[in-house]
Design a protein around this motif. Structure first.
Motif, PDB file in Angstrom:
ATOM      1  N   THR A   1      -0.133   9.775   2.702  1.00  0.00           N
ATOM      2  CA  THR A   1      -0.466   8.372   2.966  1.00  0.00           C
ATOM      3  C   THR A   1       0.799   7.542   3.080  1.00  0.00           C
ATOM      4  OG1 THR A   1      -2.556   8.607   1.794  1.00  0.00           O
ATOM      5  CG2 THR A   1      -1.705   6.375   2.064  1.00  0.00           C
ATOM      6  N   ALA A   2       1.756   7.802   2.163  1.00  0.00           N
ATOM      7  CA  ALA A   2       3.011   7.056   2.219  1.00  0.00           C
ATOM      8  C   ALA A   2       3.740   7.313   3.522  1.00  0.00           C
ATOM      9  CB  ALA A   2       3.873   7.432   1.020  1.00  0.00           C
ATOM     10  N   HIS A   3       3.728   8.561   3.982  1.00  0.00           N
ATOM     11  CA  HIS A   3       4.381   8.878   5.248  1.00  0.00           C
ATOM     12  C   HIS A   3       3.674   8.191   6.414  1.00  0.00           C
ATOM     13  CE1 HIS A   3       7.684  11.719   4.659  1.00  0.00           C
ATOM     14  NE2 HIS A   3       7.025  12.165   3.587  1.00  0.00           N
TER      15      HIS A   3
ATOM     16  N   ARG B   1      13.133  -4.978   9.683  1.00  0.00           N
ATOM     17  CA  ARG B   1      12.925  -5.790   8.481  1.00  0.00           C
ATOM     18  C   ARG B   1      13.572  -5.107   7.264  1.00  0.00           C
ATOM     19  NH1 ARG B   1       7.919  -9.560   8.092  1.00  0.00           N
ATOM     20  NH2 ARG B   1       7.436  -9.963  10.296  1.00  0.00           N
ATOM     21  N   GLU B   2      14.204  -5.897   6.407  1.00  0.00           N
ATOM     22  CA  GLU B   2      14.878  -5.345   5.219  1.00  0.00           C
ATOM     23  C   GLU B   2      13.876  -4.696   4.272  1.00  0.00           C
ATOM     24  OE1 GLU B   2      17.786  -6.809   1.558  1.00  0.00           O
ATOM     25  OE2 GLU B   2      17.301  -8.183   3.212  1.00  0.00           O
ATOM     26  N   SER B   3      12.705  -5.302   4.125  1.00  0.00           N
ATOM     27  CA  SER B   3      11.684  -4.727   3.235  1.00  0.00           C
ATOM     28  C   SER B   3      11.225  -3.369   3.735  1.00  0.00           C
ATOM     29  CB  SER B   3      10.501  -5.682   3.115  1.00  0.00           C
ATOM     30  OG  SER B   3       9.913  -5.927   4.396  1.00  0.00           O
ATOM     31  N   VAL B   4      11.119  -3.222   5.050  1.00  0.00           N
ATOM     32  CA  VAL B   4      10.723  -1.929   5.623  1.00  0.00           C
ATOM     33  C   VAL B   4      11.827  -0.900   5.420  1.00  0.00           C
ATOM     34  CG1 VAL B   4      10.182  -0.720   7.782  1.00  0.00           C
ATOM     35  CG2 VAL B   4       9.128  -2.942   7.283  1.00  0.00           C
ATOM     36  N   VAL B   5      13.062  -1.334   5.660  1.00  0.00           N
ATOM     37  CA  VAL B   5      14.196  -0.407   5.461  1.00  0.00           C
ATOM     38  C   VAL B   5      14.230   0.089   4.013  1.00  0.00           C
ATOM     39  CG1 VAL B   5      16.708  -0.220   5.454  1.00  0.00           C
ATOM     40  CG2 VAL B   5      15.542  -1.384   7.346  1.00  0.00           C
ATOM     41  N   ARG B   6      14.003  -0.842   3.090  1.00  0.00           N
ATOM     42  CA  ARG B   6      14.013  -0.433   1.668  1.00  0.00           C
ATOM     43  C   ARG B   6      12.879   0.545   1.371  1.00  0.00           C
ATOM     44  NH1 ARG B   6      15.121  -6.014   0.744  1.00  0.00           N
ATOM     45  NH2 ARG B   6      12.937  -6.327   0.109  1.00  0.00           N
ATOM     46  N   PHE B   7      11.695   0.276   1.930  1.00  0.00           N
ATOM     47  CA  PHE B   7      10.572   1.200   1.693  1.00  0.00           C
ATOM     48  C   PHE B   7      10.870   2.577   2.272  1.00  0.00           C
ATOM     49  CE2 PHE B   7       6.751   3.271   3.343  1.00  0.00           C
ATOM     50  CZ  PHE B   7       6.081   3.502   2.160  1.00  0.00           C
ATOM     51  N   LEU B   8      11.377   2.576   3.506  1.00  0.00           N
ATOM     52  CA  LEU B   8      11.706   3.873   4.109  1.00  0.00           C
ATOM     53  C   LEU B   8      12.766   4.623   3.302  1.00  0.00           C
ATOM     54  CD1 LEU B   8      11.666   2.919   7.900  1.00  0.00           C
ATOM     55  CD2 LEU B   8       9.891   4.126   6.599  1.00  0.00           C
ATOM     56  N   SER B   9      13.686   3.874   2.692  1.00  0.00           N
ATOM     57  CA  SER B   9      14.693   4.513   1.840  1.00  0.00           C
ATOM     58  C   SER B   9      14.031   5.103   0.600  1.00  0.00           C
ATOM     59  CB  SER B   9      15.759   3.492   1.448  1.00  0.00           C
ATOM     60  OG  SER B   9      16.702   4.068   0.559  1.00  0.00           O
ATOM     61  N   ARG B  10      13.087   4.336   0.026  1.00  0.00           N
ATOM     62  CA  ARG B  10      12.368   4.883  -1.145  1.00  0.00           C
ATOM     63  C   ARG B  10      11.589   6.125  -0.757  1.00  0.00           C
ATOM     64  NH1 ARG B  10      11.466  -0.651  -1.906  1.00  0.00           N
ATOM     65  NH2 ARG B  10       9.293  -0.540  -1.143  1.00  0.00           N
TER      66      ARG B  10
ATOM     67  N   ARG C   1       0.838  -1.205   0.000  1.00  0.00           N
ATOM     68  CA  ARG C   1       0.000   0.000   0.000  1.00  0.00           C
ATOM     69  C   ARG C   1       0.870   1.252   0.000  1.00  0.00           C
ATOM     70  NH1 ARG C   1      -4.719   0.246   4.376  1.00  0.00           N
ATOM     71  NH2 ARG C   1      -5.284  -1.636   3.199  1.00  0.00           N
ATOM     72  N   GLY C   2       1.992   1.211   0.678  1.00  0.00           N
ATOM     73  CA  GLY C   2       2.899   2.361   0.681  1.00  0.00           C
ATOM     74  C   GLY C   2       3.501   2.620  -0.687  1.00  0.00           C
ATOM     75  N   ASP C   3       3.905   1.542  -1.371  1.00  0.00           N
ATOM     76  CA  ASP C   3       4.463   1.722  -2.713  1.00  0.00           C
ATOM     77  C   ASP C   3       3.411   2.262  -3.674  1.00  0.00           C
ATOM     78  OD1 ASP C   3       7.066   0.975  -2.162  1.00  0.00           O
ATOM     79  OD2 ASP C   3       6.685  -1.170  -2.508  1.00  0.00           O
ATOM     80  N   ALA C   4       2.176   1.807  -3.494  1.00  0.00           N
ATOM     81  CA  ALA C   4       1.094   2.320  -4.335  1.00  0.00           C
ATOM     82  C   ALA C   4       0.892   3.825  -4.098  1.00  0.00           C
ATOM     83  CB  ALA C   4      -0.195   1.550  -4.059  1.00  0.00           C
ATOM     84  N   ALA C   5       1.024   4.237  -2.825  1.00  0.00           N
ATOM     85  CA  ALA C   5       0.898   5.663  -2.523  1.00  0.00           C
ATOM     86  C   ALA C   5       2.034   6.463  -3.166  1.00  0.00           C
ATOM     87  CB  ALA C   5       0.877   5.870  -1.010  1.00  0.00           C
ATOM     88  N   LEU C   6       3.264   5.925  -3.091  1.00  0.00           N
ATOM     89  CA  LEU C   6       4.387   6.621  -3.720  1.00  0.00           C
ATOM     90  C   LEU C   6       4.197   6.730  -5.221  1.00  0.00           C
ATOM     91  CD1 LEU C   6       7.468   5.134  -1.815  1.00  0.00           C
ATOM     92  CD2 LEU C   6       6.385   7.377  -1.512  1.00  0.00           C
ATOM     93  N   ALA C   7       3.655   5.687  -5.812  1.00  0.00           N
ATOM     94  CA  ALA C   7       3.452   5.715  -7.256  1.00  0.00           C
ATOM     95  C   ALA C   7       2.347   6.679  -7.660  1.00  0.00           C
ATOM     96  CB  ALA C   7       3.124   4.303  -7.757  1.00  0.00           C
ATOM     97  N   ALA C   8       1.485   7.039  -6.722  1.00  0.00           N
ATOM     98  CA  ALA C   8       0.326   7.872  -7.062  1.00  0.00           C
ATOM     99  C   ALA C   8       0.574   9.363  -6.892  1.00  0.00           C
ATOM    100  CB  ALA C   8      -0.873   7.448  -6.204  1.00  0.00           C
ATOM    101  N   ILE C   9       1.741   9.727  -6.360  1.00  0.00           N
ATOM    102  CA  ILE C   9       1.908  11.151  -6.030  1.00  0.00           C
ATOM    103  C   ILE C   9       1.976  12.034  -7.265  1.00  0.00           C
ATOM    104  CG2 ILE C   9       3.025  10.618  -3.846  1.00  0.00           C
ATOM    105  CD1 ILE C   9       5.684  11.332  -5.120  1.00  0.00           C
ATOM    106  N   ASP C  10       2.351  11.503  -8.431  1.00  0.00           N
ATOM    107  CA  ASP C  10       2.354  12.334  -9.639  1.00  0.00           C
ATOM    108  C   ASP C  10       0.938  12.739 -10.012  1.00  0.00           C
ATOM    109  OD1 ASP C  10       5.102  12.379 -10.036  1.00  0.00           O
ATOM    110  OD2 ASP C  10       5.090  10.471 -11.121  1.00  0.00           O
ATOM    111  N   ARG C  11      -0.032  11.848  -9.726  1.00  0.00           N
ATOM    112  CA  ARG C  11      -1.429  12.171 -10.027  1.00  0.00           C
ATOM    113  C   ARG C  11      -2.118  12.859  -8.857  1.00  0.00           C
ATOM    114  NH1 ARG C  11      -0.779   6.889 -11.140  1.00  0.00           N
ATOM    115  NH2 ARG C  11      -2.146   6.303  -9.389  1.00  0.00           N
ATOM    116  N   ASN C  12      -1.721  12.470  -7.649  1.00  0.00           N
ATOM    117  CA  ASN C  12      -2.376  12.973  -6.443  1.00  0.00           C
ATOM    118  C   ASN C  12      -1.304  13.299  -5.412  1.00  0.00           C
ATOM    119  OD1 ASN C  12      -4.039  13.575  -4.303  1.00  0.00           O
ATOM    120  ND2 ASN C  12      -4.525  11.423  -3.837  1.00  0.00           N
TER     121      ASN C  12
END
Length: 621
Positions: free
Chosen positions: A145-147, A160-169, A128-139
């Motif tokens: 939401t991503a924050h 968790r490594e996946s969380v660390v990567r998301f936070l980095s993105r 859901r966070g990645d979807a929010a990041l992908a949507a910021i160009d439109r919204n």
């Protein structure tokens, strides 16, 4: 994690392109190209808009709701957590999936089903966070939401490594958004950074490097290009087309694969062409006014400032101004006559070009005398209308008939004529302007002779009175300039014997009616005449004038001086009040080769009349 950033909501690209560019009042670091002076006052509207109610407020750390777990209730809580996960209720309250799974995992850390459920919930959260990041160009609001999701992920699974990567993105997106915000602020302040160092463009490019395809950054780059184009348009509106081109060149580097700048250049070139045409027409219209020459020159100066080199409109206006400056309403080489008040036309005149020449004889010129020196440069800033040929008997007779003037030879009853028997010029009674070189009646088409310098000036004064224009005798400098017609040699045709039909000179092949020959003549030349010939019997010179070097010598306006020392350097006649000796210029039918040279001059009493001297007139233009 970095503190959350306040986002700036970007206006649409269409709005950014339509808004005017910003001035350069507050140039930022790295901006070196200066905006046109008029730009700041004309382009103060912002490029982008930031609104407080659109900004993303800081996101507080997420607090994990407390969920009590008892051994007997574990299975029920697992079922409740799975249902929440399935329903997408991840973290809104204690009945959501993540709080339930976290509480269960703490109660039974070794339960594989609980661990798997938590993994699924965290993965769903990050998805859901990645979807929010992908949507910021439109919204843009999706960044909040991503924050919020980042705050949850940081709380429930910070290692968790996946969380660390998301936070980095998320952090990278924040950096890109910060770069965009700084770029927008710089753009609104007029710091475009078109030189490639600092300014809005550098910030937008930074955002694109952090987040390729960032729409906000691409819109910022387009708006930066639009701002530079607007500066070019403002410069063009102020007739600063060189400045406009500099701005266009800067804009062309922003998005080189787009046609925006070429289209803008076409618009500005059309504006320039219109402006050039207006200035050309303004200048030409000014030339039609008697006092409009200065206005025409001002129009030309402005036109030359904005026109490309060699522009046809500038060439045309410059040519017309040059003509008006040097020739008034005439053109070089133009032939014309003036109407006489009492009917008929005056003598035919030819407009000779303005220019400069070296008057007199050089130190090494053969047969030259001190009277023809020192040679000096003379410049004529304006053209002159010169009679195509010497004044004829017929033309002079119309003056006598209309004015009642009595010439010198008529009043005293004699003149100096040619005697065929002796071969000399002798005094003969009843010879005047109506007579030929022998004293017989002259044909109307022959050059008038037996006239004094005063007679010649009286004719010029009569023409002035009849036409309303200023007629006069040429100055000595004007006569030599017209005779030479651009030549610098000893004779107007060059050196040595004249080419065939050049003029009426003393030629070795000429014979008098009784068979006399010239003792001092041009070898191998014959013109078929002994005595004056009808005007225009021979080829004209380079300026279109006949018989300047031959046929009859001619009175000029100057008083005689033994040399050119202290002579006027502007080509005007050198006249002393009451002088009785005038200058005669140009060879005649009876002149030796030495007396046919371009620099030759001789003194003669102003009341002299004889068979060798006539005259022609000039008219100011």
């Amino acid at each position: 994690m970095r503190p959350p950033l306040t986002a700036i909501v970007w206006t649409s690209l269409a709005l950014a392109v339509l808004l005017p560019g910003c001035g350069r009042d507050d140039a930022g670091e790295g901006d070196t190209v200066q905006a046109p002076d008029a730009a700041p006052s004309r382009v103060r509207a912002p490029i982008v808009t930031v609104s407080a109610d659109q900004a993303v407020s800081p996101v507080a750390p997420w607090q994990l709701p407390a969920v009590p777990v008892e051994d007997e209730g574990v299975e029920a809580l697992q079922t409740q957590a799975a249902e929440a996960l399935e329903a997408g209720r991840l973290f809104d309250g204690p009945q959501s999936a993540l709080p339930l799974y976290v509480a269960l995992a703490r109660h039974a850390p070794d339960d594989p089903d609980i661990a798997a459920g938590l993994d699924q919930a965290v993965a769903a959260l990050l998805e859901r966070g990645d979807a929010a990041l992908a949507a910021i160009d439109r919204n843009p609001a999706a960044l909040r939401t991503a924050h919020e999701i980042g705050a949850v992920a940081r709380t429930v699974a910070p290692e968790r490594e996946s969380v660390v990567r998301f936070l980095s993105r998320l952090d990278t997106v924040d950096q890109a958004q910060r770069a965009n915000r700084l770029g927008e602020e710089a753009l609104n302040a007029g710091r475009v950074g078109e030189n490639g160092q600092g300014g809005a463009l550098a910030r937008f490019k930074e955002a694109l490097e952090l987040r390729p395809g960032d729409v906000r950054a691409m819109q910022g780059i387009a708006a930066s290009e639009s701002a530079l184009i607007r500066r070019a348009e403002v410069a063009a509106a102020d007739d600063d087309f060189a400045g406009a081109e500099r701005w266009l060149q800067a804009a062309a580097k922003v998005r080189p694969d787009f046609e925006t700048v070429p289209h803008a250049r076409d618009r500005i070139e059309r504006l320039r062409a219109t402006r050039i045409g207006d200035l050309r027409d303004k200048g030409l219209a000014a030339l039609g006014r008697e006092d409009g020459l200065s206005d025409a020159r001002a129009a030309l100066a402005e036109l030359l400032r904005i026109a490309p080199p060699g522009d046809p409109a500038a060439v045309l206006l410059r040519t017309r101004i040059d003509l008006a400056t040097h020739y008034g309403l005439f053109r070089p080489g133009q032939a014309f006559t003036d109407a006489l008040r009492n009917g008929g036309r005056g003598p035919e005149l030819v407009v000779i070009p303005h220019g400069a020449f070296r008057m007199g004889a050089g130190d090494a010129e053969a047969d030259a005398t001190d009277a023809e020196r020192p040679a000096r440069n003379i410049r004529f800033p304006r053209g002159l209308a010169v009679a195509r040929h010497e004044v004829t008997v017929g033309e002079f007779g119309r003056f006598i008939a209309a004015s009642g003037y009595e010439p010198r030879a008529t009043r005293r009853g004699y003149s100096i004529a040619y005697d065929e028997r002796s071969g000399n010029l002798v005094r003969r009674s009843n010879v005047d302007w109506r007579s030929d070189y022998t004293g017989n009646r002259a044909d109307p088409s022959m050059p008038v002779i037996h006239v004094s310098a005063q007679d010649a000036m009286a004719y010029a004064d009569w023409l002035s009175e009849q036409t309303g224009e200023r007629y006069r005798l040429p100055s000595e400098a004007e006569f030599e300039y017209a005779l030479r017609a651009g030549s610098t040699s000893r004779f107007p045709w060059g050196e040595g014997t004249p080419p065939e039909r050049t003029g009426n000179f003393t030629g070795a092949l000429d014979r008098s009616p009784s068979g006399r020959e010239w003792r001092n003549a041009f070898d191998g030349y014959g013109d078929g005449a002994w005595g004056p010939a009808e005007v225009e019997s021979y080829r004209p010179g380079a300026f279109g004038l006949h018989d300047m070097a031959g046929n009859v010598s001619e009175w000029v306006a100057d008083c005689w001086h033994d040399s050119y020392r202290r002579a006027p350097d502007d080509g005007q006649a050198w006249v002393n009040p009451g002088c009785r000796t005038r200058v005669v210029r140009g060879g005649s039918w009876a002149s030796s080769p030495a007396q046919t040279r371009s620099a030759w001059r001789v003194a003669s009493p102003s009341d002299t009349t004889n068979a060798r001297i006539g005259f022609r007139v000039v008219r100011d233009i």
